[in-house]
Design a protein around this motif. Structure first.
Motif, mmCIF file in Angstrom:
data_model
loop_
_atom_site.group_PDB
_atom_site.id
_atom_site.type_symbol
_atom_site.label_atom_id
_atom_site.label_comp_id
_atom_site.label_asym_id
_atom_site.label_seq_id
_atom_site.Cartn_x
_atom_site.Cartn_y
_atom_site.Cartn_z
ATOM 1 N N HIS A 38 0.852 -1.197 0.000
ATOM 2 C CA HIS A 38 0.000 0.000 0.000
ATOM 3 C C HIS A 38 0.884 1.241 0.000
ATOM 4 O O HIS A 38 1.740 1.410 0.869
ATOM 5 C CB HIS A 38 -0.889 -0.009 1.250
ATOM 6 N N ALA A 39 0.700 2.112 -0.978
ATOM 7 C CA ALA A 39 1.481 3.344 -1.068
ATOM 8 C C ALA A 39 0.799 4.456 -0.294
ATOM 9 O O ALA A 39 -0.436 4.562 -0.292
ATOM 10 C CB ALA A 39 1.654 3.762 -2.522
ATOM 11 N N LEU A 40 1.601 5.282 0.356
ATOM 12 C CA LEU A 40 1.111 6.506 0.977
ATOM 13 C C LEU A 40 1.782 7.663 0.253
ATOM 14 O O LEU A 40 3.004 7.823 0.292
ATOM 15 C CB LEU A 40 1.453 6.536 2.464
ATOM 16 N N SER A 211 -2.319 -0.586 -4.125
ATOM 17 C CA SER A 211 -3.266 0.502 -3.881
ATOM 18 C C SER A 211 -2.519 1.670 -3.262
ATOM 19 O O SER A 211 -1.359 1.534 -2.859
ATOM 20 C CB SER A 211 -4.402 0.039 -2.955
ATOM 21 N N ALA A 212 -3.190 2.820 -3.194
ATOM 22 C CA ALA A 212 -2.537 4.017 -2.657
ATOM 23 C C ALA A 212 -3.554 4.901 -1.953
ATOM 24 O O ALA A 212 -4.710 4.998 -2.370
ATOM 25 C CB ALA A 212 -1.855 4.801 -3.766
ATOM 26 N N THR A 213 -3.097 5.522 -0.879
ATOM 27 C CA THR A 213 -3.847 6.573 -0.197
ATOM 28 C C THR A 213 -3.071 7.872 -0.378
ATOM 29 O O THR A 213 -1.855 7.895 -0.187
ATOM 30 C CB THR A 213 -4.006 6.257 1.305
ATOM 31 N N VAL A 214 -3.775 8.923 -0.767
ATOM 32 C CA VAL A 214 -3.137 10.213 -1.030
ATOM 33 C C VAL A 214 -3.493 11.177 0.088
ATOM 34 O O VAL A 214 -4.671 11.363 0.413
ATOM 35 C CB VAL A 214 -3.598 10.791 -2.384
ATOM 36 N N LEU A 215 -2.449 11.776 0.709
ATOM 37 C CA LEU A 215 -2.648 12.801 1.729
ATOM 38 C C LEU A 215 -2.367 14.172 1.134
ATOM 39 O O LEU A 215 -1.456 14.335 0.320
ATOM 40 C CB LEU A 215 -1.724 12.578 2.932
ATOM 41 N N ARG A 216 -3.150 15.155 1.556
ATOM 42 C CA ARG A 216 -2.912 16.534 1.160
ATOM 43 C C ARG A 216 -3.297 17.422 2.330
ATOM 44 O O ARG A 216 -4.428 17.374 2.808
ATOM 45 C CB ARG A 216 -3.731 16.907 -0.072
ATOM 46 N N VAL A 220 -6.852 12.886 4.232
ATOM 47 C CA VAL A 220 -6.939 11.950 3.118
ATOM 48 C C VAL A 220 -7.627 12.652 1.955
ATOM 49 O O VAL A 220 -8.779 13.080 2.066
ATOM 50 C CB VAL A 220 -7.720 10.679 3.514
ATOM 51 N N ALA A 221 -6.906 12.781 0.836
ATOM 52 C CA ALA A 221 -7.456 13.463 -0.334
ATOM 53 C C ALA A 221 -8.053 12.496 -1.334
ATOM 54 O O ALA A 221 -8.778 12.917 -2.239
ATOM 55 C CB ALA A 221 -6.367 14.298 -1.007
ATOM 56 N N GLY A 222 -7.745 11.208 -1.187
ATOM 57 C CA GLY A 222 -8.307 10.250 -2.119
ATOM 58 C C GLY A 222 -7.560 8.938 -2.099
ATOM 59 O O GLY A 222 -6.551 8.766 -1.411
ATOM 60 N N HIS A 223 -8.097 7.977 -2.853
ATOM 61 C CA HIS A 223 -7.487 6.661 -2.997
ATOM 62 C C HIS A 223 -7.398 6.341 -4.490
ATOM 63 O O HIS A 223 -8.184 6.857 -5.286
ATOM 64 C CB HIS A 223 -8.327 5.585 -2.290
ATOM 65 N N CYS A 224 -6.463 5.478 -4.856
ATOM 66 C CA CYS A 224 -6.350 5.095 -6.259
ATOM 67 C C CYS A 224 -5.605 3.780 -6.377
ATOM 68 O O CYS A 224 -4.991 3.301 -5.414
ATOM 69 C CB CYS A 224 -5.638 6.179 -7.072
ATOM 70 N N VAL A 225 -5.676 3.202 -7.565
ATOM 71 C CA VAL A 225 -4.862 2.039 -7.927
ATOM 72 C C VAL A 225 -3.727 2.576 -8.802
ATOM 73 O O VAL A 225 -3.963 2.975 -9.950
ATOM 74 C CB VAL A 225 -5.689 0.995 -8.683
ATOM 75 N N PRO A 226 -2.511 2.646 -8.283
ATOM 76 C CA PRO A 226 -1.420 3.312 -9.017
ATOM 77 C C PRO A 226 -1.201 2.774 -10.429
ATOM 78 O O PRO A 226 -0.889 3.541 -11.343
ATOM 79 C CB PRO A 226 -0.198 3.058 -8.129
#
Length: 516
Positions: A38-40, A211-216, A220-226
């Motif tokens: 899991h990417a952060l 998978s990835a969780t994006v912080l801003r 948490v600004a969103g999730h995606c499949v890289p």
């Protein structure tokens, strides 16, 4: 991605952490399954490192809940985290420099793992198996940055881990070393180990992570499949803007030679260090020369000799020249008066004093820029310089009195680089200029280097990031075993060529361009 499981390995519920003047984490939710990579993602200062420290027990959340394998847990310290099966590789190393590799690993693993001497065979075996060879008897202070990173990674791999947290693990690895690490990580994930992966190298995130969780801004600004996103799409998720962040820069030819290194030989008294043999190098005003190489092949030694931290006897002074001035016997302050600026590989402790404010850190190398008058420090001028660095380079900080230690890695790097560039140097030497920084900060740094080049400065960049070197360098070379390849125009160079140079497969020497 591995099959879904009803019980996550790790689950965070509305985790928040506040520091004076900063809400680092704001109600963060995160879930990681067994066997998931899991990417952060997020900009420097988005809250990633704070969240990792909470998981690892380095710091405690102000509010929220953490569940480990479905059970609530209050992570009080790293020892508890390791006991549960959590390992972490920090972006900034957590090693004792006066101890050996084996002693550092023994301290991390505890008495039950055995003595340092007993651990030495396993350290050799594990490090070789994963393509990160280490000598257990070496003192950490004698290791290069890349080798210290290997210690951190191997230290975790020797534990019986269920969750491995990696904060910029490939920052100082070559592409080949990174590929070897990814093989290891995929094998660990297949065996059920969960991996939380922080990286600003978006290509490797897309290749590795399920998978990835994006912080801003701490949220948490969103999730995606890289794998389903492009680098540009991932970058825009992180920074929230549509401007191009992956730049292409025109190549330059440069003018008169400013830095000339001729037949440089230096014997390293450290038995574990690297000696330099027959180094020839020219960097012209108005060009960027990039030097690649696997960590520990003479980069640190060359940087010390060029910056003046290591001097040569007067009879060898001609081996390093600025224009036609011999400088190899001059100390750093004398070289700075001749136009040198220097960005070292290590930010905290070398590029900046952790406890000092940003304003005081600005004074450290810029004191010759009218900041001291008749022995008295001109505080107003220092404040103005620090403010100018912060504004021009987009350094995220409350004010100029903030300590260097409190900045994220990317923001501190932008401050250090800005401090050197605003001195308008004739020669800038930069080691790993974008190590561990996000794509937004890297774009700022690259544009600043190109602008300085176009203003006529000679720039030498030493980096293990080949993508970066190909992006910004006008000519390229590589170090291997203390020897250097001939320089070649980047436009005429393939990555496979540089890979060969890094392995010591040098072409026949090519003529250096004549000085104008």
């Amino acid at each position: 991605m591995p099959n879904a499981t009803p019980t996550p390995r790790l689950q965070l519920r509305r985790i928040s952490k506040r520091y004076p003047g900063c809400l680092a984490n704001d109600a963060i939710d995160l879930s990681i399954a067994p066997g998931e990579i899991h990417a952060l993602l997020g900009e420097n200062g988005a809250g990633k490192s704070t969240l990792m420290k909470i998981i690892y027990g380095v710091t405690q959340a102000d509010s929220g809940e953490m569940l480990w394998q479905g059970q609530p847990v209050n992570m009080r310290n790293p020892a508890q985290a390791r006991q549960l099966g959590i390992g972490m590789v920090f972006q900034h190393f957590s090693l004792f420099e006066t101890l050996t590799v084996a002693q550092n690993i023994a301290l991390a693993m505890g008495p039950a793992a055995g003595t340092p001497k007993q651990l030495e065979p396993k350290i050799r075996e594990v490090s070789r198996r994963y393509g990160m060879a280490l000598e257990p008897e070496r003192l950490v202070h004698s290791l290069s940055i890349g080798e210290r990173q290997r210690v951190e990674i191997v230290r975790c791999l020797m534990q019986d881990i269920r969750l491995l947290i990696l904060d910029e693990p490939t920052s100082v690895l070559t592409p080949q070393e990174a590929d070897d690490l990814f093989i290891t990580l995929r094998r660990l994930a297949a065996e059920g180990c969960s991996i939380l992966f922080i990286s600003h190298k978006l290509g490797e995130v897309r290749a590795l992570c399920h998978s990835a969780t994006v912080l801003r801004g701490g949220r948490v600004a969103g999730h995606c499949v890289p794998a389903k996103c492009s680098d540009q799409q991932l970058a825009q998720l992180m920074v929230g803007e549509s401007a191009a962040l992956i730049g292409e820069y025109p190549k330059a030819n440069g003018g008169a030679t400013f830095l000339r290194v001729s037949g440089l030989n230096w014997h390293n008294p450290d038995p574990f260090g690297c000696s330099l043999t027959g180094i020839d190098l020219q960097v012209r005003s108005g060009e960027i020369v990039g030097i690649a190489g696997v960590a520990g092949n003479g980069q640190d030694e060359l940087l010390a000799l060029l910056s003046g931290e290591q001097t040569l006897p007067r009879d060898a002074a001609q081996t390093i020249r600025f224009r036609e001035r011999a400088v190899a016997d001059l100390r750093p302050d004398a070289r700075r008066r001749l136009g040198l600026a220097f960005v070292p590989a290590e930010r905290l402790g070398h590029g900046a004093v952790p406890e000092l404010s940003l304003a005081d850190n600005a004074l450290l190398t810029a004191f010759q820029q009218g900041l001291v008058s008749h022995g008295l420090i001109e505080r107003n001028k220092i404040e103005s310089l620090a403010q100018a660095i912060i504004q021009r380079f987009g350094v995220k900080t409350p004010d100029t009195q903030t300590s260097a230690r409190s900045l994220s890695g990317g923001n501190l790097q932008k401050f250090i680089l800005g401090r050197e560039i605003l001195q308008q140097p004739k020669l800038l030497i930069a080691a790993h200029p974008t190590w561990g920084v996000d794509v937004g900060a890297a774009a700022v740094i690259h544009r600043a280097l190109i602008a300085l080049r176009d203003a006529g400065a000679a720039i030498l960049v030493i980096s293990e990031d080949l993508d970066e070197l190909f992006q910004i360098s006008d000519r390229l070379g590589a170090l291997c075993g203390g020897r250097m390849s001939a320089l070649q125009d980047t436009a005429q160079t393939r990555i496979s060529d540089v890979g060969g140079w890094m392995a010591g497969q040098f072409h026949s020497p090519q003529p250096q361009p004549a000085a104008v």
